[in-house]
Structure formats: C-alpha cells, structure tokens
Design an enzyme around this catalytic site. Sequence first.
Site, short mmCIF file in Angstrom:
data_model
loop_
_atom_site.label_atom_id
_atom_site.label_comp_id
_atom_site.label_asym_id
_atom_site.label_seq_id
_atom_site.Cartn_x
_atom_site.Cartn_y
_atom_site.Cartn_z
CE LYS A 161 -3.94 2.00 2.59
NZ LYS A 161 -4.83 1.80 3.74
CB SER A 168 -7.96 3.74 2.69
OG SER A 168 -7.19 3.09 3.69
CB SER A 203 -8.50 1.12 5.70
OG SER A 203 -9.15 2.37 5.57
#
Lengths: 484, 98, 492
Positions: C79, C154, C178
Amino acid sequence: MTQYEAVIGIECHVELKTKSKMFCACPNRFGGEPNAHVCPVCLALPGALPVANEEAILQVIRAGLAFGAEIPAFSKFDRKNYFYPDMPKDYQISQYDMPLAQGGVVRYWLDDGTTKECRLTRIHLEEDTGKSTHAGSGDGRIAHSSYSLVDFNRAGVPLMECVSEPDIRSAEEAVGFLDALKRTFVQLGVSDVKMEEGSLRCDANVSIRPVGSKDLGTKAEIKNMNSFRSVSRAIESEIARQIAVVAAGGRVVQETRGWDELAGTTHSMRSKEEAHDYRYFPDPDLVPIEVDRTVVERLRSLMADLPIARFERYRGSYGLGVAQATQLVDTPQLAEYFDSCVGAGGGGQQAANFVLGDLSRLANETQTPVWESSVAPQDLAELIGLVQSKTINSKIAKDLLLRMWNGGGSPKALVEHEGLAQTSDPGSVERFVDEVLAAHPKVVADYKAGKTNVMGFLVGQVMKQSRGKANPALAGELLAQKLG
Amino acid sequence: MSSDNIDIRYVAKLARIELTDDEVERFGRQLGDLLEHVKTLHDLDTAAVPATAQVVESRNVARADAVGRCLEHETVMQMAPQRQGAFFRVPRIISEES
Amino acid sequence: MSEAMELSAAEIARRVNAGEVSAREVTDAALAQIDAVDDRLGAYLTRLHDLARVSAGRVDARIKAGEHLPLAGVPVAVKDNMCLAGTRTTCGSKMLEGWVAPYTATAVARLLDAGAVPVGKANMDEFAMGSSCENSALGKTCNPYDLGRVPGGSSGGSAAAVAAYEAAIGMGSDTGGSIREPAAFCNLVGFKPTYGRVSRYGLIAFASSLDQIGPLARSVEDAALAYDVMAGKDPMDSTSVDRPVEPAATALRSDLRGVRVGIVKQFGTQGLGPEIDSLYRRAYLDLEKLGATLVDVELPTAEYGLATYYLIAPAECSSNLARFDGVRYGLRVDGEDVGRMYERTRAEGFGPEVKRRILIGTYALSSGYYDAYYVKAQKARTMFGADFKRAFERCDLIASPAASSPAFAFDAKSDPYSMYMMDYYTIPISLAGLPALSVPCGYVLPEGSSRPMPMGLQLAAPLFGEAQLLAAANAYECATQHARQRRPEGAL
Ligand SMILES: [Zn+2]
C-alpha cells in the site's frame, strides 16, 4: 510618591547534554554542516515515529530532585500544535498537564552573601526546534528579511523547561536565580547552560505593584535576552518603563516585549496574526511514563553536594568570603578538589587561598585544570600542614608547590630529602645574621642612623643566605637585638 | 455539548489551509451535519468514565541514549522543495515567534 | 495468466524453497500479469519492475545458499502509505506525488527479509481516508469483480491487486476498516491485527492510536503466513507491543468445536435488506455447523461508534498531517510569506476528504471544544473497550458483517456521511483495538446489476487473540469455499 516593587517570574529552556537527540538516535551536537545530523524522525519524514531518550527523562528527574521538586508517579508527553518552519512536525512534543517534576524551591545567593528562595512551578521535558537564519535584509532580523534558511541539526535536541513562580523582586535576584540554576545543572552534568551559545534561553515575566500590595500587576513577557547581563539590563529597563507608564497615569498592558541590546530598551513585539490555540493532546505515538519510586530514591541518594549547600558550608564552617566561596562552587571539580584537600586535613581558608591562588594561577599558565594536575589534594593538605606547623615558611611552600605541580610528589618527602625545613635553631640563624651584618656595614650604619626601614632588606639577606630555611621571625628578632 | 456553529474560517486558519468561498460553504455544511451526528455522544453518560488515549496499556518505553546513523545530507537536501546550499529555504517569516 | 499467479502464497513459498521454481520466474509472472491487466484495473500507482527483479534475484541467491524463507518469492503489493526505500511513496496524495522514501517501513522490511518480492505500490484513498479508493488523487482503481464498481478502501489498490492475481499478498493498513472493507468487496481475507502488534514505523500516519498494518490475501492461510512474519515488537515504534507472537499459520483449525461465537444484538442485519440478511444468517449457521455455539451478546455503545471515531481519528490526523507544509519535502505552492506558502500548499496538496477531516479534527481539539468533543470521544472509547470485554466474557469470537453492502458503483456515495456508514461494523472494533478479519461469505446481486458481488463476514477476537481468530476463520473458509465460487471478471 508611591514606591513600587517588581514581581518577576522566569521561564527558561535548558538544552540537555545527552549523546543523542530526544526522540531519535541522531547526535546531540552542534556545528558542522547544516542538515547533516538529521534522520527520518527529527526531520519529520512521513511515517517516522518518536522513541523517548531514557537518559533525558532521568536528567529532568535529577534536575527536579536537586530543587526538592515532587516527581509525580505518572507523566506523559503531549503535542503542542502550531506551524513554524523550523519545527519539522509542525507540532512540538512537550508536556502539558503532567510534567516530570512539579514544585520545588531554588535557593540562591546574592553578591553580598544573603540567600534567597524562589519557588519552581514545574520542570518538563520537550524537544528543541531547528534554527532559522533570516536573510535578504542585511541585518539578519526577521522583520526585514525576504526569506529564511533552515537548519534542522538542532531539531529534536532534548530541552528542559523550568518555570518559576513570581518570587523574584529585582534584576539582581533574577541573575542570582539563573546563576543557581546554571551551577546546579552544570554540577549535575545535565547541561552546559551557556546562554551565549543558546543552551540556556530565558524569558522573564515582569510586573510592578505598590510596595506592600499582595496583588499581581499586569505582566509583560520579555524575550530575546542572550546573556545574564542582558537579563539584568532588560529587567531593570522594563521595571523603569512600567513605573514610568504608571507614574504618567497610564496602564501596563499584557504583551510580549523584545529586549533590544543596542538600544538598551524593551519594545513591544508585533502581535501575532492569530490567537494561539495550541490544541494540546496526549501524543498517541508515545506511551506514558510511570516513574518507579525506587528509581527516584536511588537518584535522590546519588545527589551530590549541591551548590547552595556547598556555599553555605564554605561560608559557615570555613568562614570563606562570598567571592571565594562562589568561585569554588562555580567549578564543581575545583570544589571537589577543595573538599578533598580539607578532608585530608588542609585548613579551609588556607586551602581556599592555595586552590584559588597559586594553583589556579599555575593551572592558567599550564592550561591544566587543578583537579587534573599532579598535585593531589592530599599533597596540598600536607603542604598546608607543613606551613601550619612552621616546618616551612610560605616562600618555601610556594616553591614546593611549583615543584609538586611539575611532578615532584609529596611535599614532606621533598622537604626531608632536600633539607628545606625551616631553621628555628637560634645558633644557626645567628650565624647567618652575623654574616649578613658583616657583609653590609653601610646598611648597618644607615639603620643606626635611624633608617629602620632597611630591616626588611636585612631579613631578606638572612633568608637568602640560609637558602630560605631560616625562620624569618627569628631572624628579625636576632637582627634587632644585635643592632639594638 | 456545545451547539455553536463551526467557524470554518478560523479553523482553516489554525489548520493552515486556504479555502475558497465555495469550500467554506460546502465544508461548513458538511461538517455541520457531521457535528450534528457527533453530538449524539452527548447522550452517553461518561461522568465516571476515564479517557482512553491508547488501547494497549504500555508504559515506560524508552531507548538507551546511543547515537545511530543519520540520513546522508544529499539525500535530505534532494527532497527540499527549495534549497540554498546546505539549507532549506522558505519565504519570509512574518510571525515573531520562535 | 501464468499458472504461477494462481498459486497461493504458501504454495509459491514452498516451491521456491524447494527449488521447483525460482523467485525470478514467479516475479516475472507477476509483472506480466500487472502489465496485462493493471492499465484497466489501476491497482498500482507505481510498478516496481526493476526493484522486484533485483529482490527476486536476492531471494534466489539466499535460497541457493541454503536459507529457508517463509515468503520466498511471494509477490507483494505494498500500500502506498508504507515507505519503501528508493520508491515513490505517495499516500495517494498530490502532496507526496513525487516523494521518494529514503527509508523502509519495519513491516515492509520484515516481509522482504522473509523473501517476499515487492512488485508495486498500491493505490489507496488519500492518506487512507475513505472506503472506496475514490479519494485517491493519483488514480482510479476498479473492483476486479466488476470494473464499474469500487474496490473498497482505503486499501483498495492492495485488495484489487491480490484479487486480480497481480500479487499473492497485499499489505494494507486499517484505521476504521480499511483492510476489512476492501477485502469484503474483493472476495479476500483481510486481517487487522491487535493495535500494536505490527510496527507502524514507516507507515504514513492517519490516526496514530488506531492505525494498524495487516495482510490481504486469497486465503486465511496466506494471511496468517504474512502476519506471522510482520508481527512483533519494533524498537522504532514505542506503541508496538512487547509480547510474544503466537504463530498463526501453523495453528489453523478445520472445525469450531468448543468455540462460542457472539452475535451482537446491535449489529442486526435486517436493515441491510432481505438478501444480505439471509446471507449473514446462513453464515452464522455455517459457523454453528462447524461446532461453534452461537450466543447473543450486547454492545450497548455500538450506535456511538461513528461519532466517537469521527472525532478521534480526525483529531489525530489534523496533527499528523501538519508536517506536510512545503518546507522539507513534497509539494510546495509558493506564497509571499511562509504562512501563505503553507496555506496554498495545503490547499493544493490535500483533497476534499483530507481537508474535511483536518478541519473537523482541528475544531475538535481547539480551545473551548476540546473537552466537549475530544475528551468526550476518548471517554466513549473507554466504554467500547469495556463493552467488548464484557461481551468476550460470554464468547470467544464475535461475528458480524464486514461492510453494510457489497461494492458500490463509482460516484454512488457523494455524501461523505453515507460513505462513513460503510464502516459501521468495523469501527467499534478499531476503537477497542481488537484483532479482526473479513473472510468471504458469499455473494449478493446488487440492485440493477447482473454481476453477483462478494460479501465478507467479520470475525473479531479479544486483544492479542490473533492465532485463535485466524484458526477459526480457516475452519469457516475451508468448509464454505465461498471465494472459490467465482473468479474476477473474465477479462482479468
Ligand atoms: Zn534524528
């Protein structure tokens, strides 16, 4: 006419002398290339996290204990949020409502030897900012600059903030208070406390009130003082200004005022663009500190003889003057040397005279601190003993000290080995006296003609003849007899 | 709980974010709605409840006072939006605070 | 697509360790898959072809030298809020669009040291604020199960990459859901460990007291494998917990005998519509069939979750994101003085959601509101912890939906508040710091669509109950095999 007194509180920031920074492993060191002592943490790179320096925490606890502050069982770090270009995270890790040390009293003394007290509010731990240089103006002042240059080497250096109660009444007391902080922190080894180099920075809150009043007047916060002398001048100037304002029927307003060293006055600083709202909250990146009581007790027990205690002992037990006592206390190693010498039997006043006189002069000349010289404090005590027992006279003592400084060893051994002991045997001294009288008939005639001040010359000749060993008092007596 | 309307311009000033008039209106409304919801917390009786700043109760996590590696100076300076020699350069500073 | 990319992480590591295939071959297959699909999918913001090949070479050399590496040759999507030295690390923001991290996050370093190969930096909602990936300022990521829908957020890029076989493991971060929500949207296992289990050093902070790194994977076993490697105390993160990590990958179970599963009364699913409701009822029954005992538990504070979260997380973020000021790195928009420079830089560099949260957080901490908002929320947070503690006296795990709907279409949630509601089930668990995961539990047909979309079952455990949690999730997954029933869109 109303008489006014000043009410002063001091806030100061002291850079701690750790090896590494407060929340990262960068060296706590100045100078060198700008932006060379930085890492992801102290440069506030995205993702970096702080980890507290244990030594800095212990240093603040020791500082608190030195002044009898309370060390609460629970303490924590908070974030103080505001934007400033030399503050990398745009918040400062500080301590808001749970400082490492609370309360305490700073006892200090003035030049006339009187001692005073000032209560402390708190001592807490935080991190320093980087340094901005204001450029493009020619005079380095922020107000006229067109841009600034930032160096983050200092960012994250551990900073101890000490806040006093408004117990100080004059510029002289303020300096006395700061001197006491400085001596204590230097002795604890927690800081260099050099105001000129920025390792001590202080602000003063100054107000005035009619003598006898218990109310607090409106205060002005004085900033930009960069030496003890400027603290003294700034406070005096500010007190005079406030008295003049009130005398003219005006009112003192609460504001921040900058000290202008050249002008010798304080001036109102531009009020900030917006009100301060620091939005303190507990730093979620750090965990609370629970101070173990056994640690506190251990640190307390390790607390050495602190400056004020030393000062009072030197004055009370040895009868030293304020200047000599202060001089010793101001250099802890010298004070320790002095203490060892006295402990080994060297009388207080004589030891102070030697340490601050001949030894300090030799130290200066040879660039070697007294405590690192080859004159051990026990040897100095021995030397003092030889003088006190009249085994040697003070002139021989001086010569011996020089030889001891140069690695000569024990004074007793030197005296015995070289036969330097003072001669108080009237027979041998009389021999030297007779020789001198015979060698200087003109002087003898002068004396007899009433010029008695030549006696000093004659005694000196006897000393010379005896290579310093004759007891000068005995020599004088015998000379007087023979010329009488 | 306060029922004041959020002074979005003051808050934006504190947060150092320039807002357009349109954003002032839009964010003001959206944050007002969110605050309305947040105010339901008012119904919770927390009088006897301590605050939780961290869920895991660690204490006294500290590092020994030892020096480690710094970043290379050039690595640092290459990140700078504006540099002058070995320094970061910023526009003039108005506030006198330091 | 190469066959290698369909393998599980565990199988890749086994084969690479055994010398049956090289890390370099697996890496090339992953890079080929990325090049084949990612222009349409948009999982990655940065593809790391060179670094991946160099890393794979290093892994092969270590294997040749006799080392055994638990993640040997496993392609990993990182990420983009995790620093990886020498790579662009953007956090999905214009603020950091060109920023190259000079250091590596601890969790990433541990994965790479265990033989994993970083193949790309994955897209995300800007600064991890969002539940759809639509808040990324730098790219659009689609859901591999329906390119017209969001992947969740996210950690949407990491989820999409793993679901589309562009990586075997995705690294995500979870503040209020997330990891779990995108895992549910993309038919994956998404695991958020206990707060403090995995070091946050090098994870670009959103809300420090909530952020936690964890894996996204196509199986519980793979998630456990990655977790075992990344968990543990880190001297660089004061909040990482100094407590032994019970290995999870070797303790997976195939039944739930003796396990009490709590169903939270306040987490009822009737409101989610009949189809979703019956899906979760069936999931709970499946747990029971595996030997679990279902018990009803109460979470009286549940309805205050969002309110509490939307004070604490923004308050922390308002301070964490102050450092993006145009002085030391990242975007700068000039101004006539430093204050104007800050304001313009931050106006230009942050997107609307980030601004909203900074503003609400600044407000909640500001003078006069601190006690009424921030402290109140911290007290509510204490109540969440106490409620869960009480609930866990009656059960070993808690089961609930992971998200209140399947992946939604782009631009479907224009109102911020309706987006916040996506995290209704995940936020209370985050506030209490508990370990939780989402495991695939079937499909529903979104309104007006012919493509069934995956749903996730959330399982949560008491603090530090990671091993038991993963063990139970494995039993459910092996018995149901929901994820195996559909593949991502044919084209992928
Ligand atoms: Zn550093």
